[in-house]
Design an enzyme around this catalytic site. Structure first.
Site, PDB file in Angstrom:
ATOM      1  N   GLY A 250       0.860  -1.188   0.000  1.00 22.40           N
ATOM      2  CA  GLY A 250       0.000   0.000   0.000  1.00 22.40           C
ATOM      3  C   GLY A 250       0.893   1.233   0.000  1.00 22.40           C
ATOM      4  O   GLY A 250       2.098   1.163  -0.280  1.00 22.40           O
TER       5      GLY A 250
ATOM      6  N   ILE B 202       2.104   3.004   2.381  1.00 24.41           N
ATOM      7  CA  ILE B 202       3.225   3.046   3.339  1.00 24.41           C
ATOM      8  C   ILE B 202       4.341   2.092   2.895  1.00 24.41           C
ATOM      9  O   ILE B 202       5.523   2.452   2.924  1.00 24.41           O
ATOM     10  CB  ILE B 202       2.729   2.745   4.771  1.00 24.41           C
ATOM     11  CG1 ILE B 202       1.727   3.826   5.212  1.00 24.41           C
ATOM     12  CG2 ILE B 202       3.908   2.693   5.747  1.00 24.41           C
ATOM     13  CD1 ILE B 202       1.045   3.570   6.541  1.00 24.41           C
TER      14      ILE B 202
ATOM     15  N   ARG C 287      -0.059  -3.193  12.673  1.00 28.22           N
ATOM     16  CA  ARG C 287      -0.879  -3.462  13.846  1.00 28.22           C
ATOM     17  C   ARG C 287      -0.264  -4.634  14.595  1.00 28.22           C
ATOM     18  O   ARG C 287       0.208  -5.602  13.970  1.00 28.22           O
ATOM     19  CB  ARG C 287      -2.322  -3.805  13.458  1.00 28.22           C
ATOM     20  CG  ARG C 287      -3.173  -2.626  13.021  1.00 28.22           C
ATOM     21  CD  ARG C 287      -3.474  -1.656  14.174  1.00 28.22           C
ATOM     22  NE  ARG C 287      -4.348  -0.574  13.761  1.00 28.22           N
ATOM     23  CZ  ARG C 287      -3.929   0.614  13.281  1.00 28.22           C
ATOM     24  NH1 ARG C 287      -2.637   0.871  13.187  1.00 28.22           N
ATOM     25  NH2 ARG C 287      -4.802   1.540  12.936  1.00 28.22           N
TER      26      ARG C 287
ATOM     27  N   GLU D 183      -2.200  -2.843  23.311  1.00 34.16           N
ATOM     28  CA  GLU D 183      -1.600  -1.518  23.504  1.00 34.16           C
ATOM     29  C   GLU D 183      -2.392  -0.805  24.585  1.00 34.16           C
ATOM     30  O   GLU D 183      -3.625  -0.840  24.518  1.00 34.16           O
ATOM     31  CB  GLU D 183      -1.656  -0.713  22.204  1.00 34.16           C
ATOM     32  CG  GLU D 183      -0.719  -1.269  21.149  1.00 34.16           C
ATOM     33  CD  GLU D 183      -0.715  -0.463  19.862  1.00 34.16           C
ATOM     34  OE1 GLU D 183      -1.360   0.607  19.818  1.00 34.16           O
ATOM     35  OE2 GLU D 183      -0.090  -0.897  18.906  1.00 34.16           O
TER      36      GLU D 183
ATOM     37  N   HIS E 234       3.479   3.193  19.709  1.00 38.80           N
ATOM     38  CA  HIS E 234       2.622   3.457  18.551  1.00 38.80           C
ATOM     39  C   HIS E 234       2.692   4.948  18.141  1.00 38.80           C
ATOM     40  O   HIS E 234       1.696   5.684  18.237  1.00 38.80           O
ATOM     41  CB  HIS E 234       1.171   3.045  18.838  1.00 38.80           C
ATOM     42  CG  HIS E 234       0.362   2.829  17.583  1.00 38.80           C
ATOM     43  ND1 HIS E 234      -0.678   1.938  17.501  1.00 38.80           N
ATOM     44  CD2 HIS E 234       0.445   3.405  16.356  1.00 38.80           C
ATOM     45  CE1 HIS E 234      -1.208   1.964  16.288  1.00 38.80           C
ATOM     46  NE2 HIS E 234      -0.537   2.858  15.574  1.00 38.80           N
TER      47      HIS E 234
END
Ligand code: GLV
Length: 333
Positions: free
Chosen positions: A170, A172, A249, A278, A297
């Protein structure tokens, strides 16, 4: 005419919400979710920052501007019969039950594109910090353990001519590949929609990527198909000197399998901006392993990026409230 009610699940700097506040009544959640211990056993357990104020506003809410820390599931939607849009201030939408939104005809917006560069930059920061032992060396310098220029001290890994495996092509993943080219890395790419081969970019299957990469970097959204994509078997397929980098993730990696693989030297290290759960409790075994670098994060955490994300999320809300298509919809309702 009364102004529409928008729930913003967490407190954000006021200037970031100025456009929304000009047209809507805002019900704003707390700055941070309550600690898990404070909510255990209540109806808010595991519900992020949904608090009395935001939860009790659901029956009159026209829109929800959520953060990735708040679940927006069937229970939330059932409590909000007037809801016209859910707008997530994130590119990932795994906190949102998309099927439940679609079943109710509610469009879901997100913030793609604007955090690509910041997240790709942080990916390279993890590769460099882990690969060149930056934190350890800085700690040693500060603590007086820098007695001389050491010919064999703080030795790291060479990036030039190393192989970087990019899982997910994608925006990123592609931005990471552009940066990697500048460091002389050769990129292997695994994706459902593979890139055309180009200089320094080689599309491969996942097995080949895992077995050939010196560094494996994850850039897929979390979905039922990608949950625990990196499991014990995938880790066993990696090279013993390999580094796993995750800025996607946490649940894309089977974290128990990762701890086991690191303890047994199946792979050499992990640099993680995301974990499962998280925040990761300070007592978690990952924090006891010196070959692991964990960040809280912060992939998109630059001032410009976070502000733009909030403004984009607000634009999605305002468009829906005007009956217009969302500028950045993940589903159209
Ligand atoms: C951050 O992780 C995002 O999905 O925007």
């Amino acid at each position: 005419m009364s102004r529409p009610t928008v729930i913003v699940t967490r407190a954000l700097p006021a200037p970031w919400l100025a456009a929304l506040a000009a047209e809507c009544e805002l019900v704003i959640g707390p700055a941070a979710p309550p600690p898990a211990s404070a909510v255990a056993g209540t109806r808010f357990a595991g519900r992020g920052a949904w608090c009395d104020a935001t939860w009790s506003a659901l029956p009159r809410a026209d829109a929800i501007l959520s953060l990735l820390t708040e679940p927006v599931d069937a229970a939330v939607l059932d409590a909000a019969p007037r809801l016209r849009v859910v707008s997530n201030m994130a590119v990932g939408v795994d906190n949102i039950d998309l099927a439940a939104c679609a079943a109710r005809g509610i469009p879901v917006g997100h913030t793609p594109g604007v955090l690509t560069d910041a997240t790709a930059d942080l990916t390279m920061a993890l590769v460099l910090a882990h690969g060149r032992r930056v934190l350890e060396a800085a700690d040693d310098a500060r603590a007086g353990r820098w007695s001389t220029w050491s010919p064999d001290g703080w030795l790291g890994r060479d990036l030039c001519d190393a192989t970087l495996g990019i899982v997910g092509w994608g925006q990123i993943g592609r931005a990471v590949a552009r940066r990697a080219a500048g460091f002389g890395l050769h990129c292997l790419v695994h994706s459902r929609t593979p890139p055309a081969p180009a200089a320094g970019i080689e599309p491969v299957g996942l097995a080949a990527l895992l077995s050939r990469s010196d560094i494996v970097s994850l850039h897929v959204p979390l979905s039922p198909q990608t949950r625990h994509l990196v499991d014990a078997r995938a880790l066993a397929a990696m090279q013993p000197h390999a580094l796993l980098v995750n800025t996607s993730r946490g649940a894309v990696v089977d974290q128990d399998a990762l701890v086991d693989a690191l303890r047994r030297g199946v792979i050499a290290g992990a640099a993680l901006d995301v974990t499962d759960p998280e925040p990761l409790p300070p007592t978690h075994p990952l924090f006891s392993l010196p070959q692991v670098l964990v960040l809280p994060h912060i992939g998109s955490a630059t001032l410009g990026t976070r502000r733009t994300m909030a403004e984009l999320a607000a634009r999605n809300v305002l468009a829906a409230l005007r009956g217009e298509p969302l500028p950045h919809a993940i589903t159209r309702g």
